[in-house]
Design an enzyme around this catalytic site. Structure first.
Site, PDB file in Angstrom:
ATOM      1  N   HIS A   9       0.830  -1.210   0.000  1.00  0.00           N
ATOM      2  CA  HIS A   9       0.000   0.000   0.000  1.00  0.00           C
ATOM      3  C   HIS A   9       0.865   1.262   0.000  1.00  0.00           C
ATOM      4  O   HIS A   9       2.051   1.236   0.343  1.00  0.00           O
ATOM      5  CB  HIS A   9      -0.921   0.009   1.214  1.00  0.00           C
ATOM      6  CG  HIS A   9      -0.168   0.023   2.517  1.00  0.00           C
ATOM      7  ND1 HIS A   9       0.401   1.157   3.060  1.00  0.00           N
ATOM      8  CD2 HIS A   9       0.134  -0.982   3.377  1.00  0.00           C
ATOM      9  CE1 HIS A   9       1.011   0.862   4.186  1.00  0.00           C
ATOM     10  NE2 HIS A   9       0.866  -0.427   4.409  1.00  0.00           N
ATOM     11  N   HIS A 150       0.612  -5.618   2.529  1.00  0.00           N
ATOM     12  CA  HIS A 150       1.388  -4.850   3.493  1.00  0.00           C
ATOM     13  C   HIS A 150       2.840  -5.326   3.545  1.00  0.00           C
ATOM     14  O   HIS A 150       3.141  -6.480   3.217  1.00  0.00           O
ATOM     15  CB  HIS A 150       0.751  -4.984   4.875  1.00  0.00           C
ATOM     16  CG  HIS A 150      -0.702  -4.621   4.887  1.00  0.00           C
ATOM     17  ND1 HIS A 150      -1.168  -3.364   5.191  1.00  0.00           N
ATOM     18  CD2 HIS A 150      -1.799  -5.367   4.596  1.00  0.00           C
ATOM     19  CE1 HIS A 150      -2.491  -3.343   5.097  1.00  0.00           C
ATOM     20  NE2 HIS A 150      -2.896  -4.544   4.741  1.00  0.00           N
TER      21      HIS A 150
END
Length: 205
Positions: A9, A150
């Site tokens: 992200h 992530h």
């Protein structure tokens, strides 16, 4: 041959403040928004069959910045969430050292087996992410898909897929909005997964 674009992200406010995020959430920073937009524009001309995302908002927003170019809606899945850091989430490293010195330094010596209270261990993260990938490769045979997740869980997962010991996974640096492209070539091969790129960031300049 299935290709998977594993993307971290965009930068968050807590990334800038160097706070442990884990499964708590923090909004994207202005730079994180820009990174998501740049990534979406870069991938706009690729043929992408699906976009998957962690259900945490920082990943969802980044995934939406990519999927919008393809008329797709991100498919959210909790199994590709970040590693849980339990009671450490929302805290800086210095705050953790002061409040949890014993666990902090124990994990510094053995982060694979020392659990933060309420948190996960690396092998547990890999197990849930692998369960997700096993379904994905059956659903998307010979297609290209995007997976927005992530830094921590991607680092562990990429290491495991490439037969790198998890304790060496910290040698893999994954930048915000960096793209790692892996392809699945088959369980019968000596190397079922092949790395095409790791942490490509040229699209962000």
């Amino acid at each position: 041959m299935t290709k998977i674009l594993l993307i971290r992200h965009g930068e968050t406010v807590w990334n800038k403040e160097k706070r442990y995020q884990g499964q708590k959430d923090s909004p994207l920073s202005d730079e994180g928004i820009r990174q998501g937009q740049k990534t979406g524009a870069f991938l706009a001309q690729q043929e992408i069959a699906a976009v998957y995302s962690s259900d945490l908002s920082r990943a969802v927003w980044t995934a939406e910045a990519i999927s919008g170019h393809h008329g797709l809606t991100p498919i959210q899945d909790q199994r590709i969430r970040e590693m849980s850091f339990g009671v450490w989430e929302g805290m800086t490293r210095e705050e953790i050292k002061q409040k949890f010195p014993d666990i902090f330094y124990a994990r510094y010596r053995d982060s694979m087996n020392i659990r933060v209270p309420g948190g996960e261990l690396p092998h547990e993260v890999v197990e849930r992410f692998h369960a997700f990938l096993n379904e994905l490769i059956k659903t998307h045979v010979s297609e290209t898909v995007v997976v927005v997740s992530h830094g921590g869980c991607l680092r562990f997962t990429i290491a495991a897929l490439l037969s790198i010991p998890l304790e060496k996974s910290y040698c893999l640096h994954l930048s915000n909005a960096g793209i790692s492209e892996l392809q699945y070539v088959g369980a019968d091969r000596q190397c079922p997964w092949e790395a095409i790129t790791i942490n490509s960031t040229g699209h962000l300049t």
